[in-house]
Motif scaffolding. Structure first.
Motif, PDB file in Angstrom:
ATOM      1  N   ALA A  19      -3.967  -4.921 -47.972  1.00  0.00           N
ATOM      2  CA  ALA A  19      -4.467  -6.034 -48.789  1.00  0.00           C
ATOM      3  C   ALA A  19      -5.582  -5.575 -49.734  1.00  0.00           C
ATOM      4  O   ALA A  19      -5.630  -5.991 -50.902  1.00  0.00           O
ATOM      5  CB  ALA A  19      -4.959  -7.170 -47.892  1.00  0.00           C
ATOM      6  N   GLU A  20      -6.468  -4.713 -49.241  1.00  0.00           N
ATOM      7  CA  GLU A  20      -7.544  -4.194 -50.087  1.00  0.00           C
ATOM      8  C   GLU A  20      -6.980  -3.382 -51.246  1.00  0.00           C
ATOM      9  O   GLU A  20      -7.411  -3.531 -52.401  1.00  0.00           O
ATOM     10  CB  GLU A  20      -8.493  -3.329 -49.254  1.00  0.00           C
ATOM     11  CG  GLU A  20      -9.626  -2.737 -50.067  1.00  0.00           C
ATOM     12  CD  GLU A  20     -10.562  -1.870 -49.249  1.00  0.00           C
ATOM     13  OE1 GLU A  20     -11.474  -1.286 -49.859  1.00  0.00           O
ATOM     14  OE2 GLU A  20     -10.405  -1.769 -48.019  1.00  0.00           O
ATOM     15  N   GLN A  22      -4.007  -3.673 -52.584  1.00  0.00           N
ATOM     16  CA  GLN A  22      -3.345  -4.600 -53.500  1.00  0.00           C
ATOM     17  C   GLN A  22      -4.365  -5.298 -54.403  1.00  0.00           C
ATOM     18  O   GLN A  22      -4.172  -5.396 -55.617  1.00  0.00           O
ATOM     19  CB  GLN A  22      -2.508  -5.621 -52.731  1.00  0.00           C
ATOM     20  CG  GLN A  22      -1.281  -4.998 -52.097  1.00  0.00           C
ATOM     21  CD  GLN A  22      -0.580  -5.910 -51.127  1.00  0.00           C
ATOM     22  OE1 GLN A  22      -1.221  -6.687 -50.403  1.00  0.00           O
ATOM     23  NE2 GLN A  22       0.732  -5.826 -51.083  1.00  0.00           N
ATOM     24  N   ARG A  23      -5.457  -5.766 -53.823  1.00  0.00           N
ATOM     25  CA  ARG A  23      -6.506  -6.444 -54.620  1.00  0.00           C
ATOM     26  C   ARG A  23      -7.144  -5.486 -55.626  1.00  0.00           C
ATOM     27  O   ARG A  23      -7.319  -5.826 -56.799  1.00  0.00           O
ATOM     28  CB  ARG A  23      -7.597  -6.993 -53.699  1.00  0.00           C
ATOM     29  CG  ARG A  23      -7.270  -8.301 -53.017  1.00  0.00           C
ATOM     30  CD  ARG A  23      -8.493  -8.912 -52.333  1.00  0.00           C
ATOM     31  NE  ARG A  23      -9.166  -7.991 -51.420  1.00  0.00           N
ATOM     32  CZ  ARG A  23      -8.835  -7.822 -50.143  1.00  0.00           C
ATOM     33  NH1 ARG A  23      -7.839  -8.507 -49.618  1.00  0.00           N
ATOM     34  NH2 ARG A  23      -9.494  -6.963 -49.382  1.00  0.00           N
ATOM     35  N   GLU A  24      -7.486  -4.297 -55.149  1.00  0.00           N
ATOM     36  CA  GLU A  24      -8.178  -3.338 -56.015  1.00  0.00           C
ATOM     37  C   GLU A  24      -7.275  -2.806 -57.129  1.00  0.00           C
ATOM     38  O   GLU A  24      -7.738  -2.605 -58.250  1.00  0.00           O
ATOM     39  CB  GLU A  24      -8.742  -2.189 -55.180  1.00  0.00           C
ATOM     40  CG  GLU A  24      -9.854  -2.612 -54.243  1.00  0.00           C
ATOM     41  CD  GLU A  24     -11.096  -3.101 -54.973  1.00  0.00           C
ATOM     42  OE1 GLU A  24     -11.431  -2.544 -56.031  1.00  0.00           O
ATOM     43  OE2 GLU A  24     -11.724  -4.048 -54.473  1.00  0.00           O
ATOM     44  N   THR A  26      -4.745  -4.439 -58.448  1.00  0.00           N
ATOM     45  CA  THR A  26      -4.612  -5.555 -59.378  1.00  0.00           C
ATOM     46  C   THR A  26      -5.841  -5.651 -60.273  1.00  0.00           C
ATOM     47  O   THR A  26      -5.727  -5.833 -61.494  1.00  0.00           O
ATOM     48  CB  THR A  26      -4.403  -6.877 -58.598  1.00  0.00           C
ATOM     49  OG1 THR A  26      -3.194  -6.770 -57.832  1.00  0.00           O
ATOM     50  CG2 THR A  26      -4.310  -8.072 -59.536  1.00  0.00           C
ATOM     51  N   ALA A  27      -7.019  -5.491 -59.681  1.00  0.00           N
ATOM     52  CA  ALA A  27      -8.261  -5.534 -60.470  1.00  0.00           C
ATOM     53  C   ALA A  27      -8.298  -4.407 -61.494  1.00  0.00           C
ATOM     54  O   ALA A  27      -8.671  -4.623 -62.657  1.00  0.00           O
ATOM     55  CB  ALA A  27      -9.478  -5.470 -59.551  1.00  0.00           C
ATOM     56  N   GLU A  31      -8.897  -4.768 -65.413  1.00  0.00           N
ATOM     57  CA  GLU A  31     -10.144  -4.251 -65.993  1.00  0.00           C
ATOM     58  C   GLU A  31      -9.924  -3.034 -66.878  1.00  0.00           C
ATOM     59  O   GLU A  31     -10.589  -2.878 -67.899  1.00  0.00           O
ATOM     60  CB  GLU A  31     -11.125  -3.897 -64.872  1.00  0.00           C
ATOM     61  CG  GLU A  31     -11.594  -5.094 -64.088  1.00  0.00           C
ATOM     62  CD  GLU A  31     -12.234  -4.734 -62.755  1.00  0.00           C
ATOM     63  OE1 GLU A  31     -12.462  -3.533 -62.487  1.00  0.00           O
ATOM     64  OE2 GLU A  31     -12.495  -5.668 -61.969  1.00  0.00           O
ATOM     65  N   ALA A  37      -3.835 -10.519 -64.130  1.00  0.00           N
ATOM     66  CA  ALA A  37      -3.760 -10.428 -62.670  1.00  0.00           C
ATOM     67  C   ALA A  37      -2.652 -11.313 -62.111  1.00  0.00           C
ATOM     68  O   ALA A  37      -1.953 -10.920 -61.174  1.00  0.00           O
ATOM     69  CB  ALA A  37      -5.104 -10.802 -62.044  1.00  0.00           C
ATOM     70  N   ASP A  38      -2.468 -12.490 -62.693  1.00  0.00           N
ATOM     71  CA  ASP A  38      -1.469 -13.419 -62.157  1.00  0.00           C
ATOM     72  C   ASP A  38      -0.034 -12.945 -62.374  1.00  0.00           C
ATOM     73  O   ASP A  38       0.897 -13.497 -61.785  1.00  0.00           O
ATOM     74  CB  ASP A  38      -1.662 -14.821 -62.736  1.00  0.00           C
ATOM     75  CG  ASP A  38      -1.455 -14.894 -64.238  1.00  0.00           C
ATOM     76  OD1 ASP A  38      -1.856 -13.951 -64.961  1.00  0.00           O
ATOM     77  OD2 ASP A  38      -0.905 -15.914 -64.706  1.00  0.00           O
ATOM     78  N   THR A  40       0.591  -9.435 -62.207  1.00  0.00           N
ATOM     79  CA  THR A  40       0.607  -8.071 -61.683  1.00  0.00           C
ATOM     80  C   THR A  40       1.170  -8.076 -60.270  1.00  0.00           C
ATOM     81  O   THR A  40       0.612  -8.716 -59.382  1.00  0.00           O
ATOM     82  CB  THR A  40      -0.807  -7.459 -61.692  1.00  0.00           C
ATOM     83  OG1 THR A  40      -1.277  -7.413 -63.043  1.00  0.00           O
ATOM     84  CG2 THR A  40      -0.814  -6.073 -61.098  1.00  0.00           C
ATOM     85  N   THR A  93     -10.328   4.660 -50.071  1.00  0.00           N
ATOM     86  CA  THR A  93      -9.740   3.638 -49.203  1.00  0.00           C
ATOM     87  C   THR A  93      -8.888   4.201 -48.078  1.00  0.00           C
ATOM     88  O   THR A  93      -8.911   3.670 -46.969  1.00  0.00           O
ATOM     89  CB  THR A  93      -8.907   2.660 -50.053  1.00  0.00           C
ATOM     90  OG1 THR A  93      -9.705   2.170 -51.128  1.00  0.00           O
ATOM     91  CG2 THR A  93      -8.426   1.485 -49.225  1.00  0.00           C
TER      92      THR A  93
END
Length: 132
Positions: A19-20, A22-24, A26-27, A31, A37-38, A40, A93
């Motif tokens: 999950a981390e 995936q979030r990173e 996407t960010a 950036e 993001a919506d 990706t 990570t």
């Protein structure tokens, strides 16, 4: 509408790290490469321990990121920043050392060769230009 595939070899990393990542990722897509993001999508896929080698030798932990974006939507400098930032994310990570041959690829796909919601990126661009 980028799609990012992350393959990770070695012992299971667990849902929290997945999950981390995936979030990173996407960010970073937003950036660094300016992607929404919506739209990706990030897929994290495991590879079996011993199923990955570098230089003909099996490695304990390995990773590979492939990010697909529409051709011509990013500069060489943006892609280079993404490669560096994504590599740094993997090193920070994932547990254990990663081999030097840990690749991050930004694959550019022609706008008429992919899309979402039933429309290619080229069709979306034409529709947006017609509305202006």
């Amino acid at each position: 509408m980028p799609f990012v595939s992350l393959k990770v070899a070695g012992p299971e990393i667990g849902t929290g790290i997945v999950a981390e990542l995936q979030r990173e990722i996407t960010a970073l897509m937003g950036e660094v490469l300016g992607k929404r993001a919506d739209l990706t999508a990030v897929l994290v896929e495991p590879a079996p321990t011993g199923g990955w080698s570098v230089g003909g030798e099996a490695v304990v932990r390995a990773a590979h990121i492939e990010a697909r974006v529409t051709q011509g939507t990013n500069t060489a400098a943006e892609k280079a920043r993404f490669v560096a930032a994504a590599h740094d994310l993997l090193v920070r990570t994932l547990p254990g050392p990663l081999p030097l041959a840990t690749y991050v690829v930004v694959q550019e796909v022609p706008a008429d060769a992919w899309g979402y919601g039933g429309l290619t990126q080229a069709e979306r661009a034409r529709d947006a230009a017609a509305r202006r």
